[in-house]
Design a protein around this motif. Sequence first.
Motif, PDB file in Angstrom:
ATOM      1  N   VAL A 524       1.004  -1.078  -0.012  1.00 45.13           N
ATOM      2  CA  VAL A 524       0.057  -0.054   0.075  1.00 45.13           C
ATOM      3  C   VAL A 524       0.861   1.225   0.043  1.00 45.13           C
ATOM      4  O   VAL A 524       1.702   1.452   0.851  1.00 45.13           O
ATOM      5  N   LYS A 525       0.728   2.096  -0.974  1.00 47.86           N
ATOM      6  CA  LYS A 525       1.596   3.306  -1.064  1.00 47.86           C
ATOM      7  C   LYS A 525       0.556   4.672  -0.972  1.00 47.86           C
ATOM      8  O   LYS A 525      -0.423   4.707  -1.391  1.00 47.86           O
ATOM      9  N   ASP A 526       1.310   5.650  -0.475  1.00 51.41           N
ATOM     10  CA  ASP A 526       0.411   6.868  -0.471  1.00 51.41           C
ATOM     11  C   ASP A 526      -0.950   6.876   0.228  1.00 51.41           C
ATOM     12  O   ASP A 526      -1.757   7.585  -0.211  1.00 51.41           O
ATOM     13  N   PHE A 527      -0.888   6.042   1.211  1.00 48.43           N
ATOM     14  CA  PHE A 527      -2.058   6.301   2.098  1.00 48.43           C
ATOM     15  C   PHE A 527      -1.785   6.661   3.325  1.00 48.43           C
ATOM     16  O   PHE A 527      -0.655   6.062   4.346  1.00 48.43           O
ATOM     17  N   THR A 528      -2.600   7.461   3.907  1.00 50.63           N
ATOM     18  CA  THR A 528      -2.498   8.268   5.350  1.00 50.63           C
ATOM     19  C   THR A 528      -3.444   8.524   6.023  1.00 50.63           C
ATOM     20  O   THR A 528      -4.496   7.991   5.605  1.00 50.63           O
ATOM     21  N   ILE A 529      -3.347   8.630   7.330  1.00 49.00           N
ATOM     22  CA  ILE A 529      -4.436   8.734   8.325  1.00 49.00           C
ATOM     23  C   ILE A 529      -4.025  10.280   9.006  1.00 49.00           C
ATOM     24  O   ILE A 529      -2.827  10.751   9.312  1.00 49.00           O
ATOM     25  N   ASP A 530      -5.088  11.144   8.875  1.00 53.55           N
ATOM     26  CA  ASP A 530      -4.857  12.548   9.361  1.00 53.55           C
ATOM     27  C   ASP A 530      -5.091  12.478  11.054  1.00 53.55           C
ATOM     28  O   ASP A 530      -5.427  11.499  11.704  1.00 53.55           O
ATOM     29  N   PRO A 531      -4.813  13.662  11.635  1.00 55.87           N
ATOM     30  CA  PRO A 531      -4.894  13.701  13.272  1.00 55.87           C
ATOM     31  C   PRO A 531      -6.270  13.549  13.804  1.00 55.87           C
ATOM     32  O   PRO A 531      -6.436  13.313  15.023  1.00 55.87           O
ATOM     33  N   GLN A 532      -7.279  13.586  12.918  1.00 58.38           N
ATOM     34  CA  GLN A 532      -8.620  13.527  12.982  1.00 58.38           C
ATOM     35  C   GLN A 532      -9.031  11.804  13.079  1.00 58.38           C
ATOM     36  O   GLN A 532     -10.186  11.623  13.529  1.00 58.38           O
TER      37      GLN A 532
END
Length: 544
Positions: A524-532
Amino acid sequence: MKSRKLLWLVSLLFALAFVLAACAGDGEPENTNSNNNGDNGSAEDNGDSNDSGGSGSGDIVIAMGSDAVSLSTQGSNDVPSSNVGENLYETLTVLDENQEVQPGLAEWEEVDETTWDFHIKEGVKFHDGNELDAEAVKVNFDRLVDEEVASPRAFLLEAAESWEVVDDYTFRINLQYPYAPLLANLAHSGTAIMSPDTIEKDYEQMEEGGDPDAYINQNPAGTGPFKLKEWVPGDKIVLENFDEYWGDEAKLDTITFKVVSEQSSRIAELETGSSHIVDAIGPNNISRVEGAEGVHVVQEPSVSLSYVGFNVQKEPFDDVKVRQAISMAIDKDEIIEGVYNGVGIPAIGPLAPPVFGYNEDVEGLDYNIEQAKELLAEAGYEDGFETTIWTNDNEQRVDTAIAVQSQLKEIGIDVEIEELEWGAYLERTANGEHDMFILGWSTVTADADYGMYPLFHSSAVGDPGNRSFLKNDEIDEILDEARKETDPQERQALYTEAQEMLVELAPMLYIHHQEYLLGVNDSVKDFTIDPQGIYQLKDAYIEE
């Protein structure tokens, strides 16, 4: 103390930047403050609905602990729902990786301190083929505050006196008073824009006796990069690439949110390759995931709070001394170390350090068994009492309930633990049926107004967020004044005062500000989670 706060903020920004650079992915259904109702049925393409999807790159599977509660932007204010909705819908503004407001579906102009014009992007289509314009925004805002709909997110527009269509692509908001968090509130998923046709059809089924959102949940239509393909409640939600998306095309063909309630089962999904991303692996499983081949752990700081709440309208929790006694009888550090394996930072109040309004100098109620016993005796409960604590089936929350049960025995309080299904848990705590409960809150706008008003203002009791049912005139007055104040220093002073009062009022035990823990396949590439706690999937792809 100030240097420690600065270090925490720098660490947060560095961690977010690192994830973006490293193309690591994560996904944990939880937020902002955001939707946990995923009730979208089949992908019904109204109009030119034979769009199959765009040319994405892969089919990603995400194992999450709870199903969405609603697929309406104005439905349940929970994270699993928001994680799905993030891909279906869009907002007028957005928060960037630094929690700064940026244009989303609109750019804005401050006409004066109580008048804001929003210039809507042209050429944006909904999934059902309709075009976005100012009237579509007005229809959504009208519905959000409609008492018949009774959205738990209506408070996001409380500061607005009215709104109007200026021209085809200009939408105006008239405020009752200057309101500093306006632009941040408009980045909240609760103000995301749905197709007016979908809203009209939902009203039609309401007139025939149906529940609000019943049609929308089966036929959601937003402007996001993905549209609904299939929803099997309690099992999975499948989204597919929307090939008429106005912006840069998403890279994935499909996203499947698979409901896997057991934490150990989610990890097994990751290890066997059945899921690419698994939500909430738990602090005790970090080494297990790190030791598995072809997968890794994503660990990100958050703007969230975990807490143990009291129903202050019920005896004996209507007595502040009882609430203070319990707060002082529970060793938060022991819970953080024992349940969360030391992951996260202790909470003094409701706000995490990155949130505007946080004050590191506010002092909390220290762990003190003897003083807790004295307070309990002063309240007339020298021999203790019996009570219940509710939780959903989240493993860390269940373990927290067990720890609370054990620790409160030392002051004579006998606690029975009741575990509820997620949807029932939200509904019954909103109705005030509980004594004590364990839950979390994410300050998705990164502003104290959202981190405190829904949790503690008397107008927000129940579903909007105030499940402690606190009703305090002084707190109301301070929070009302703070949201009307535009000077940052004055706002900070007011929120500091409110935080100090909330320590003493003790409507809840503030446990910690957690870190998100996800297991992710190396492909999995370029997948993030934000602070929320919201998954960022638009740029994600599977590397073959």
